[in-house]
Design a protein around this motif. Structure first.
Motif, PDB file in Angstrom:
ATOM      1  N   PHE A  26       0.827  -1.199   0.000  1.00  0.00           N
ATOM      2  CA  PHE A  26       0.000   0.000   0.000  1.00  0.00           C
ATOM      3  C   PHE A  26       0.865   1.255   0.000  1.00  0.00           C
ATOM      4  O   PHE A  26       1.999   1.244   0.485  1.00  0.00           O
ATOM      5  CB  PHE A  26      -0.954  -0.015   1.197  1.00  0.00           C
ATOM      6  CG  PHE A  26      -1.875  -1.199   1.174  1.00  0.00           C
ATOM      7  CD1 PHE A  26      -3.030  -1.180   0.418  1.00  0.00           C
ATOM      8  CD2 PHE A  26      -1.546  -2.370   1.855  1.00  0.00           C
ATOM      9  CE1 PHE A  26      -3.866  -2.285   0.351  1.00  0.00           C
ATOM     10  CE2 PHE A  26      -2.370  -3.473   1.803  1.00  0.00           C
ATOM     11  CZ  PHE A  26      -3.539  -3.445   1.049  1.00  0.00           C
ATOM     12  N   THR A  27       0.332   2.320  -0.546  1.00  0.00           N
ATOM     13  CA  THR A  27       1.104   3.549  -0.719  1.00  0.00           C
ATOM     14  C   THR A  27       1.219   4.302   0.612  1.00  0.00           C
ATOM     15  O   THR A  27       0.751   3.831   1.654  1.00  0.00           O
ATOM     16  CB  THR A  27       0.453   4.448  -1.779  1.00  0.00           C
ATOM     17  OG1 THR A  27      -0.828   4.906  -1.294  1.00  0.00           O
ATOM     18  CG2 THR A  27       0.267   3.703  -3.097  1.00  0.00           C
ATOM     19  N   ASP A  28       1.827   5.470   0.573  1.00  0.00           N
ATOM     20  CA  ASP A  28       2.121   6.216   1.796  1.00  0.00           C
ATOM     21  C   ASP A  28       0.919   6.948   2.381  1.00  0.00           C
ATOM     22  O   ASP A  28       0.908   7.261   3.578  1.00  0.00           O
ATOM     23  CB  ASP A  28       3.222   7.252   1.513  1.00  0.00           C
ATOM     24  CG  ASP A  28       4.556   6.589   1.197  1.00  0.00           C
ATOM     25  OD1 ASP A  28       5.030   5.785   2.024  1.00  0.00           O
ATOM     26  OD2 ASP A  28       5.121   6.882   0.121  1.00  0.00           O
ATOM     27  N   HIS A  29      -0.070   7.244   1.539  1.00  0.00           N
ATOM     28  CA  HIS A  29      -1.190   8.066   2.000  1.00  0.00           C
ATOM     29  C   HIS A  29      -2.538   7.445   1.641  1.00  0.00           C
ATOM     30  O   HIS A  29      -2.618   6.583   0.760  1.00  0.00           O
ATOM     31  CB  HIS A  29      -1.100   9.475   1.386  1.00  0.00           C
ATOM     32  CG  HIS A  29       0.151  10.202   1.741  1.00  0.00           C
ATOM     33  ND1 HIS A  29       1.316  10.071   1.001  1.00  0.00           N
ATOM     34  CD2 HIS A  29       0.442  11.059   2.754  1.00  0.00           C
ATOM     35  CE1 HIS A  29       2.257  10.823   1.536  1.00  0.00           C
ATOM     36  NE2 HIS A  29       1.756  11.433   2.597  1.00  0.00           N
ATOM     37  N   MET A  30      -3.572   7.944   2.300  1.00  0.00           N
ATOM     38  CA  MET A  30      -4.940   7.543   1.978  1.00  0.00           C
ATOM     39  C   MET A  30      -5.860   8.742   2.177  1.00  0.00           C
ATOM     40  O   MET A  30      -5.512   9.709   2.871  1.00  0.00           O
ATOM     41  CB  MET A  30      -5.385   6.374   2.851  1.00  0.00           C
ATOM     42  CG  MET A  30      -5.401   6.633   4.349  1.00  0.00           C
ATOM     43  SD  MET A  30      -5.814   5.111   5.277  1.00  0.00           S
ATOM     44  CE  MET A  30      -5.837   5.737   6.964  1.00  0.00           C
ATOM     45  N   ILE A 125       2.908   4.463  -8.985  1.00  0.00           N
ATOM     46  CA  ILE A 125       2.256   3.809 -10.123  1.00  0.00           C
ATOM     47  C   ILE A 125       3.305   3.020 -10.899  1.00  0.00           C
ATOM     48  O   ILE A 125       4.223   3.601 -11.481  1.00  0.00           O
ATOM     49  CB  ILE A 125       1.581   4.833 -11.054  1.00  0.00           C
ATOM     50  CG1 ILE A 125       0.613   5.723 -10.278  1.00  0.00           C
ATOM     51  CG2 ILE A 125       0.843   4.098 -12.190  1.00  0.00           C
ATOM     52  CD1 ILE A 125       0.017   6.840 -11.109  1.00  0.00           C
ATOM     53  N   PRO A 126       3.200   1.697 -10.949  1.00  0.00           N
ATOM     54  CA  PRO A 126       4.190   0.915 -11.695  1.00  0.00           C
ATOM     55  C   PRO A 126       3.980   1.088 -13.197  1.00  0.00           C
ATOM     56  O   PRO A 126       2.863   1.377 -13.643  1.00  0.00           O
ATOM     57  CB  PRO A 126       3.910  -0.529 -11.252  1.00  0.00           C
ATOM     58  CG  PRO A 126       2.469  -0.525 -10.845  1.00  0.00           C
ATOM     59  CD  PRO A 126       2.185   0.849 -10.314  1.00  0.00           C
ATOM     60  N   THR A 131       1.089  -4.068 -15.168  1.00  0.00           N
ATOM     61  CA  THR A 131       0.982  -3.531 -13.808  1.00  0.00           C
ATOM     62  C   THR A 131       0.066  -2.306 -13.783  1.00  0.00           C
ATOM     63  O   THR A 131      -0.221  -1.703 -14.811  1.00  0.00           O
ATOM     64  CB  THR A 131       2.356  -3.149 -13.255  1.00  0.00           C
ATOM     65  OG1 THR A 131       2.924  -2.105 -14.071  1.00  0.00           O
ATOM     66  CG2 THR A 131       3.301  -4.352 -13.257  1.00  0.00           C
ATOM     67  N   SER A 132      -0.355  -1.923 -12.586  1.00  0.00           N
ATOM     68  CA  SER A 132      -1.240  -0.765 -12.440  1.00  0.00           C
ATOM     69  C   SER A 132      -1.312  -0.380 -10.970  1.00  0.00           C
ATOM     70  O   SER A 132      -0.751  -1.054 -10.099  1.00  0.00           O
ATOM     71  CB  SER A 132      -2.646  -1.093 -12.964  1.00  0.00           C
ATOM     72  OG  SER A 132      -3.185  -2.216 -12.275  1.00  0.00           O
ATOM     73  N   LEU A 133      -2.019   0.696 -10.703  1.00  0.00           N
ATOM     74  CA  LEU A 133      -2.276   1.128  -9.330  1.00  0.00           C
ATOM     75  C   LEU A 133      -3.735   0.819  -9.028  1.00  0.00           C
ATOM     76  O   LEU A 133      -4.649   1.422  -9.594  1.00  0.00           O
ATOM     77  CB  LEU A 133      -2.010   2.625  -9.170  1.00  0.00           C
ATOM     78  CG  LEU A 133      -2.141   3.158  -7.743  1.00  0.00           C
ATOM     79  CD1 LEU A 133      -1.015   2.625  -6.849  1.00  0.00           C
ATOM     80  CD2 LEU A 133      -2.134   4.687  -7.729  1.00  0.00           C
ATOM     81  N   TYR A 134      -3.951  -0.149  -8.146  1.00  0.00           N
ATOM     82  CA  TYR A 134      -5.317  -0.528  -7.787  1.00  0.00           C
ATOM     83  C   TYR A 134      -5.866   0.462  -6.771  1.00  0.00           C
ATOM     84  O   TYR A 134      -5.161   0.866  -5.835  1.00  0.00           O
ATOM     85  CB  TYR A 134      -5.343  -1.941  -7.210  1.00  0.00           C
ATOM     86  CG  TYR A 134      -6.731  -2.451  -6.926  1.00  0.00           C
ATOM     87  CD1 TYR A 134      -7.536  -2.929  -7.953  1.00  0.00           C
ATOM     88  CD2 TYR A 134      -7.243  -2.445  -5.629  1.00  0.00           C
ATOM     89  CE1 TYR A 134      -8.819  -3.383  -7.700  1.00  0.00           C
ATOM     90  CE2 TYR A 134      -8.526  -2.905  -5.373  1.00  0.00           C
ATOM     91  CZ  TYR A 134      -9.310  -3.363  -6.414  1.00  0.00           C
ATOM     92  OH  TYR A 134     -10.579  -3.807  -6.147  1.00  0.00           O
ATOM     93  N   LEU A 160      -4.702   2.942  -1.848  1.00  0.00           N
ATOM     94  CA  LEU A 160      -4.076   2.642  -3.134  1.00  0.00           C
ATOM     95  C   LEU A 160      -3.068   1.510  -2.970  1.00  0.00           C
ATOM     96  O   LEU A 160      -2.342   1.461  -1.971  1.00  0.00           O
ATOM     97  CB  LEU A 160      -3.359   3.870  -3.689  1.00  0.00           C
ATOM     98  CG  LEU A 160      -4.162   5.170  -3.791  1.00  0.00           C
ATOM     99  CD1 LEU A 160      -3.254   6.306  -4.252  1.00  0.00           C
ATOM    100  CD2 LEU A 160      -5.337   5.005  -4.740  1.00  0.00           C
ATOM    101  N   SER A 161      -3.006   0.644  -3.977  1.00  0.00           N
ATOM    102  CA  SER A 161      -2.096  -0.494  -3.915  1.00  0.00           C
ATOM    103  C   SER A 161      -1.495  -0.762  -5.295  1.00  0.00           C
ATOM    104  O   SER A 161      -2.236  -1.102  -6.227  1.00  0.00           O
ATOM    105  CB  SER A 161      -2.841  -1.744  -3.429  1.00  0.00           C
ATOM    106  OG  SER A 161      -2.021  -2.885  -3.479  1.00  0.00           O
ATOM    107  N   PRO A 162      -0.177  -0.609  -5.458  1.00  0.00           N
ATOM    108  CA  PRO A 162       0.437  -0.995  -6.736  1.00  0.00           C
ATOM    109  C   PRO A 162       0.356  -2.510  -6.897  1.00  0.00           C
ATOM    110  O   PRO A 162       0.676  -3.261  -5.964  1.00  0.00           O
ATOM    111  CB  PRO A 162       1.885  -0.524  -6.588  1.00  0.00           C
ATOM    112  CG  PRO A 162       2.127  -0.470  -5.110  1.00  0.00           C
ATOM    113  CD  PRO A 162       0.810  -0.133  -4.478  1.00  0.00           C
TER     114      PRO A 162
END
Length: 354
Positions: A26-30, A125-126, A131-134, A160-162
């Motif tokens: 998961f990314t750094d922020h939400m 974002i990969p 690949t994608s950013l879910y 967010l989850s790459p």
């Protein structure tokens, strides 16, 4: 809507694309926003990704008032950030919320929040193929009250989850078990809502299928146990002779956004698509006669999941010699190419983040 931004002071190390699975990083922020029945949605903020603190009596834990969505962001070769039909996801979220007695959201506000969050997390974002950013928006009921009633307060989050390529070994057709004992939904139930309870109810069926060497399960209708409905968490399609069939939206299956996109795409290619109830017996007979050409499932995670075989009452229903068919291949290539900007988007499906 004003969005406060509280940036994380402890940024995570990025995971290599080759090591990405699905929904594990998961990314750094939400994004977070609260709701109260007296004042509507308020206190929108982007905060560091982290655990959520709730009362043990929160309604979501006891009565399942929860809805969610799933969509993706992609980065083109030129560095453009591209969202695939995001407004349709928020429209469906509103329909799910209405069904579960939960507040709806302002779609323009949600798009503003989503774009601001993704822009902040752009480096996550990969860019490798597949690949994608879910993106996972979800709404939970947080009222600390054990009486059975709709909550007065809610929280909405976007995390967010790459994610890596769904297909590690290519578009390999799967083996599906036709469910004989359990059902997914009935008319008048919550089958058309994207709610956690629907997925919890399907877990036993999926486990049973996997125990029998299958990848997923095909659910039949709840009344007659004859008509095909959904494949796991995806919409089902069957190509018989030169026509592609899919179950109609009659109140028991999720109105998939990829499903709608596939129908629109196939019609643009002059391929006949019919929304019709099909029995499993009809599909079995079509396989015996040789008229069953392809079976595939559609959904956000994979776009297309080609299906090589159905197991029904110890009978084997084989499609296209267990190989991916031309329709499945066409859909996968066309939609993924539009998503990442390799080809033009004649359907206006893509929304760009500037």
């Amino acid at each position: 809507m004003n969005i406060k931004v509280n940036k994380s002071k402890n940024l995570k190390e990025k995971v290599k694309s080759s090591q990405l699975g699905f929904g594990q990083v998961f990314t750094d922020h939400m994004f977070k926003i609260k709701y109260h029945s007296d004042k509507g949605w308020y206190n929108a903020e982007i905060i560091p990704y982290g655990d959520i603190s709730l009362s043990p009596a929160a309604t979501v834990f006891h009565y399942g008032q929860e809805t969610f969505e799933g969509l993706k962001a992609y980065k083109s070769k030129s560095g453009q950030i591209r969202l695939f039909r995001p407004r349709e996801n928020f429209k469906r979220l509103n329909k799910s919320n209405q069904r579960l007695c939960m507040p709806t959201v302002n779609i323009d506000d949600m798009m503003k929040a989503l774009k601001q969050l993704i822009k902040l997390e752009e480096s996550w974002i990969p860019t490798e193929e597949g690949t994608s950013l879910y993106i996972r928006p979800f709404v939970i009921a947080t009222n600390p009250y054990l009486g059975v009633k709709a909550s007065d307060i809610y929280e909405l989050y976007i995390i967010l989850s790459p994610v890596g390529s769904y297909y590690k070994t290519g578009l390999t057709p799967t083996k599906i078990l036709v469910e004989e004992n359990f059902v997914r939904a009935v008319k008048g139930g919550t089958g058309t809502a994207k709610a956690g309870g629907n997925y919890a109810a399907s877990l036993q069926s999926i486990k049973n299928a996997q125990d029998k060497g299958c990848n997923q399960v095909l659910f039949l209708d709840a009344i007659e146990r004859r008509y095909v409905e959904e494949i796991g968490t995806s919409n089902a399609f069957f190509k018989i002779d030169e026509v592609v069939y899919t179950p109609p939206l009659t109140g028991t299956i999720l109105p998939g956004i990829t499903r709608a996109s596939v129908i629109e795409l196939l019609k643009s290619k002059k391929i006949e698509v019919v929304e019709k109830r099909l029995t499993i017996e009809e599909i079995y007979q079509a396989s015996l006669s040789g008229s069953l050409k392809e079976i595939f499932a559609t959904g956000t995670a994979a776009v297309i999941s080609p299906i090589g075989e159905l197991i029904w009452n110890d009978k084997s229903i084989v499609a296209n010699d267990r190989l991916i068919g031309p329709i499945s291949q066409l859909i996968y290539e066309q939609i993924t190419d539009i998503q990442v900007g390799n080809i033009d988007d004649p359907f206006n499906w893509i929304e760009i983040i500037e």
